[in-house]
Design an enzyme around this catalytic site. Structure first.
Site, PDB file in Angstrom:
ATOM      1  N   HIS A 206     -27.639 -61.843 -58.623  1.00 23.74           N
ATOM      2  CA  HIS A 206     -26.406 -62.579 -58.349  1.00 23.74           C
ATOM      3  C   HIS A 206     -25.476 -62.272 -59.500  1.00 23.74           C
ATOM      4  CE1 HIS A 206     -28.301 -65.222 -61.279  1.00 23.74           C
ATOM      5  NE2 HIS A 206     -29.385 -65.052 -60.555  1.00 23.74           N
TER       6      HIS A 206
ATOM      7  N   HIS B 285     -34.264 -56.935 -68.409  1.00 17.10           N
ATOM      8  CA  HIS B 285     -33.265 -57.968 -68.175  1.00 17.10           C
ATOM      9  C   HIS B 285     -32.961 -58.805 -69.431  1.00 17.10           C
ATOM     10  CE1 HIS B 285     -30.814 -60.633 -65.801  1.00 17.10           C
ATOM     11  NE2 HIS B 285     -31.496 -61.674 -66.238  1.00 17.10           N
TER      12      HIS B 285
ATOM     13  N   ASP C 144     -33.396 -68.017 -69.141  1.00 17.02           N
ATOM     14  CA  ASP C 144     -32.844 -68.093 -67.783  1.00 17.02           C
ATOM     15  C   ASP C 144     -33.941 -68.488 -66.804  1.00 17.02           C
ATOM     16  OD1 ASP C 144     -34.332 -65.795 -67.403  1.00 17.02           O
ATOM     17  OD2 ASP C 144     -32.632 -64.487 -66.980  1.00 17.02           O
TER      18      ASP C 144
ATOM     19  N   GLY D 247     -35.300 -72.456 -67.014  1.00 11.41           N
ATOM     20  CA  GLY D 247     -34.209 -72.235 -66.061  1.00 11.41           C
ATOM     21  C   GLY D 247     -34.644 -72.576 -64.647  1.00 11.41           C
TER      22      GLY D 247
ATOM     23  N   ASP E 226     -25.990 -64.057 -65.713  1.00  9.25           N
ATOM     24  CA  ASP E 226     -26.251 -62.628 -65.494  1.00  9.25           C
ATOM     25  C   ASP E 226     -24.993 -61.776 -65.498  1.00  9.25           C
ATOM     26  OD1 ASP E 226     -28.885 -63.179 -65.458  1.00  9.25           O
ATOM     27  OD2 ASP E 226     -29.254 -62.610 -63.374  1.00  9.25           O
TER      28      ASP E 226
ATOM     29  N   ALA F 179     -12.545 -70.881 -67.583  1.00  9.69           N
ATOM     30  CA  ALA F 179     -11.132 -70.526 -67.738  1.00  9.69           C
ATOM     31  C   ALA F 179     -10.732 -70.913 -69.164  1.00  9.69           C
ATOM     32  CB  ALA F 179     -10.285 -71.277 -66.732  1.00  9.69           C
TER      33      ALA F 179
ATOM     34  N   ARG G 174     -17.753 -85.822 -62.713  1.00 10.59           N
ATOM     35  CA  ARG G 174     -17.683 -84.624 -63.556  1.00 10.59           C
ATOM     36  C   ARG G 174     -16.453 -84.649 -64.454  1.00 10.59           C
ATOM     37  NH1 ARG G 174     -17.919 -79.691 -59.878  1.00 10.59           N
ATOM     38  NH2 ARG G 174     -17.951 -78.596 -61.868  1.00 10.59           N
TER      39      ARG G 174
HETATM   40 FE   LIG Z   1     -30.734 -63.701 -66.333  1.00 10.45          FE
END
Ligand SMILES: [Fe+2]
Length: 616
Positions: free
Chosen positions: A53, A178, A201, A232, A377, A463, A493
């Site tokens: 992803h 990775h 992760d 993760g 990722d 952002a 949130r």
């Molecule tokens: Fe990863």
């Protein structure tokens, strides 16, 4: 020398009707994530599926970053998933990187991909999971792994897909482990001569975490965690238990945790995450065949997506967050003592957990902490490219690789922006104020919610003042106002503050931090300031702060200073320029469509201040 790094896999070449990846969102809930699907294995055992992803691309010239971008910004589908939930390769992101450098794919010397699946890695993966399955299921898992490897992940297939995507295959193609790609994405951009590196992760090939040392331009491994241990994965499973979506909704758990009390489920999490005397941790629960039922026994029924929140849900989130803090601090304290290193680099999806990062900063364990802004990722494209550049002796000294900013994406000329505006002549009016920063500061100070589209797009999920929506942090009702106008987020949130870096200490307790340019640390808002900036102060008195530097973003810095001139407050509310469930805007067209489809009051797109002809 040009090095192109990229992330992502695609199963498009083998996609069959009715076969869905774990990313298929429509029916995802706590029951369905554990189901066996053809070509996959149960979620708990392989939580991120096979399929990459966060597809992205990054280009280096002589070891220095030229451009990086996520594919989702171009395709306008979050996390680079296609409609079936399957992932895509970063075709448009690569095209952008090449354009930014003014080269063609044939000019690229080395291509680096962000995973290194080999037959041996698959064998190791199967061996690690063997104790977790019945003999029958293991047969299915074994077959499934090998089938998917052959169809999607072998280097032959990966290279062929690259050739199909770009029309070319450079002679040097490197598959990078990775977690090494994650580690490089943090170490080289940190600019530290030497540092401890931790990446965490869901899972890479077989590792879920990597601890190493960066020194003299090289990364050396100390130790790794292997599945089924994975913080993760545990976080992701509980994200779904709490009624959110895997992959991307982890922020919501973090926000919810602030409302909860970790005490209630502390003992339960003590069994889910165990700490070892050698500085490591384990998640033995992920090896259990009845994990689904066990979690329900421990914490009660899973929250139905979209259903009401109970205090119990916040308490689970709080205990999960606390367990994460304990495990990571345990690892870091041990490694700090073992290596004597005082600077820390973090990456991996878990490093986007700003609350955790804030706890690490305040622990006093480290002198400096650098978190890769694209810690997920997405950042592995630049990490893989940096590994390739280092192998070819192409990396300049640390000071020259240091990232002071994350503005590596596309930018648009005034002519291109004008062209974009012309396309909306019927719906929009625009003017060119003498000073766009001052004009926007004025709008924000008068309670307006304003789009702020300037310069190069940010790399990473935050952002940071180039593709932002800005508002007045002094108005306690602003959170509801923004949610109603554009964001439609869950009410619990928080929104984040951007402060000029010179004034960060005025509003925030920056203990353990020199700055926070990438909005990746949650820090306490000083008690006497909480009532001054209520719209960006979370329920627990914290804020996910971004410090804005005059050097790296002079326009945004000046906007905040103009806001200070008007109000006495050098903080603005900064949220990403997008509507819910869409990626952050990339082009002027995206920004203008977002302005038109929401109740944002106006937008500064480059030097133009843009308003709707007819307010909605
Ligand atoms: Fe990863």
């Amino acid at each position: 020398m040009y090095v192109l790094g990229y992330t992502g896999y695609t199963r498009d070449s083998r996609v069959a009707a009715g076969v869905r990846s774990p990313f298929a969102k429509a029916d995802q809930n706590f029951d369905t994530i554990f189901e066996f699907r053809e070509g996959e294995v149960p979620f708990s055992m392989f939580p991120l599926g096979y399929f990459g992803h966060d597809a992205s691309a990054a280009l280096l010239k002589d070891g220095v970053v030229v451009a990086c971008a996520a594919e989702e910004r171009f395709t306008r589908v979050k996390y680079s998933l296609n409609l079936a939930g399957n992932t895509l390769l970063p075709k448009q992101a690569i095209a952008y990187c090449l354009r930014a450098a003014g080269i063609s794919i044939n000019d690229v010397d080395v291509v680096a991909h962000y995973c290194d699946f080999t037959p041996d890695a698959i064998r190791r993966r199967v061996a690690l999971l063997r104790p977790c399955f019945s003999a029958d299921d293991m047969g299915l898992v074994d077959e499934s792994f090998h089938n998917v490897y052959a169809a999607m992940m072998s280097s032959h297939v990966v290279r062929e897909q690259f050739r199909q995507m770009t029309g070319s295959l450079p002679s040097t193609f490197l598959s990078v482990r990775h977690h090494l790609a994650h580690a490089a994405s943090a170490f080289y951009p940190a600019g530290f001569p030497e540092a401890l590196i931790l990446t965490i992760d869901g899972v890479g090939e077989v590792e879920s975490s990597f601890l190493g040392v960066g020194r003299a331009g090289k990364i050396t491994e100390l130790r790794s965690s292997f599945i089924p241990t994975s913080l993760g994965a545990l976080y992701l499973i509980l994200t779904v238990y709490l009624g959110f979506k895997s992959l991307g909704d982890e922020y919501k758990v973090m926000g919810l945790a602030s409302y909860g009390d970790p005490k209630r489920f502390r003992n339960g999490f003590g069994e889910l995450v165990t700490l070892n005397g050698d500085g490591t941790y384990a998640t033995p629960c992920l090896a259990k065949r009845d994990l689904h039922d066990e979690l329900i026994r421990a914490f009660g029924p899973a929250r139905i997506p979209g259903g009401p929140f109970e205090g119990r849900h916040a308490d689970v989130a709080a205990a999960l967050q606390e367990a994460l803090h304990h495990a990571v601090l345990h690892t870091l304290a041990y490694a700090r003592k073992e290596t004597g290193l005082v600077d820390l680099c973090l990456a991996g999806g878990v490093a986007l957990n700003c609350t955790l990062n804030g706890v690490i900063a305040r622990s006093g364990l480290f002198r400096n902490i650098f978190v890769q802004p694209a810690a997920n990722d997405e950042g592995c494209s630049v990490g893989a490219a940096l590994i390739a550049a280092a192998q070819h002796g192409e990396l300049p000294p640390p000071a020259a690789t240091r990232w002071k900013h994350a503005y590596w994406g596309p930018e648009y000329s005034p002519d291109e922006i004008l062209h974009g505006l012309e396309g909306f002549r019927e719906q929009l009016l625009w003017e060119k104020p003498a000073d766009i920063a001052a004009a926007v500061a004025h709008e924000v100070a008068s309670g307006k919610v304003v789009g702020w589209f300037q310069g190069r797009m940010e790399f990473g999920p935050r952002a940071l003042g180039n593709r932002s929506i800005l508002a007045d942090p002094r108005d306690a009702g602003m959170k509801d106002k923004i949610n109603e106008k554009v964001k439609r987020r869950e009410a619990f949130r928080p929104f984040a503050p951007a402060v000029v870096e010179e004034d960060a200490e005025v509003y925030f307790d920056m203990t353990g931090l020199r700055d926070s340019p990438f909005m990746l640390f949650t820090v306490p808002v000083k008690k006497h300031q909480r009532a001054v900036i209520p719209a960006v102060t979370h329920v627990d008195g914290t804020a996910r702060v971004q410090t804005v530097s005059r050097e790296t973003n002079p326009g945004f810095w000046r906007l905040i200073m103009e806001f200070k001139n008007l109000t006495g407050v050098s903080v603005v509310l900064n949220t990403s320029y997008n509507v819910r469930d869409e990626p952050i805007v990339c082009s002027p067209g995206d920004a203008l469509r977002c302005l038109l489809s929401t109740n944002i009051d106006c937008a500064a797109v480059g030097e133009f201040l843009v308003r709707k002809r007819h307010a909605r």
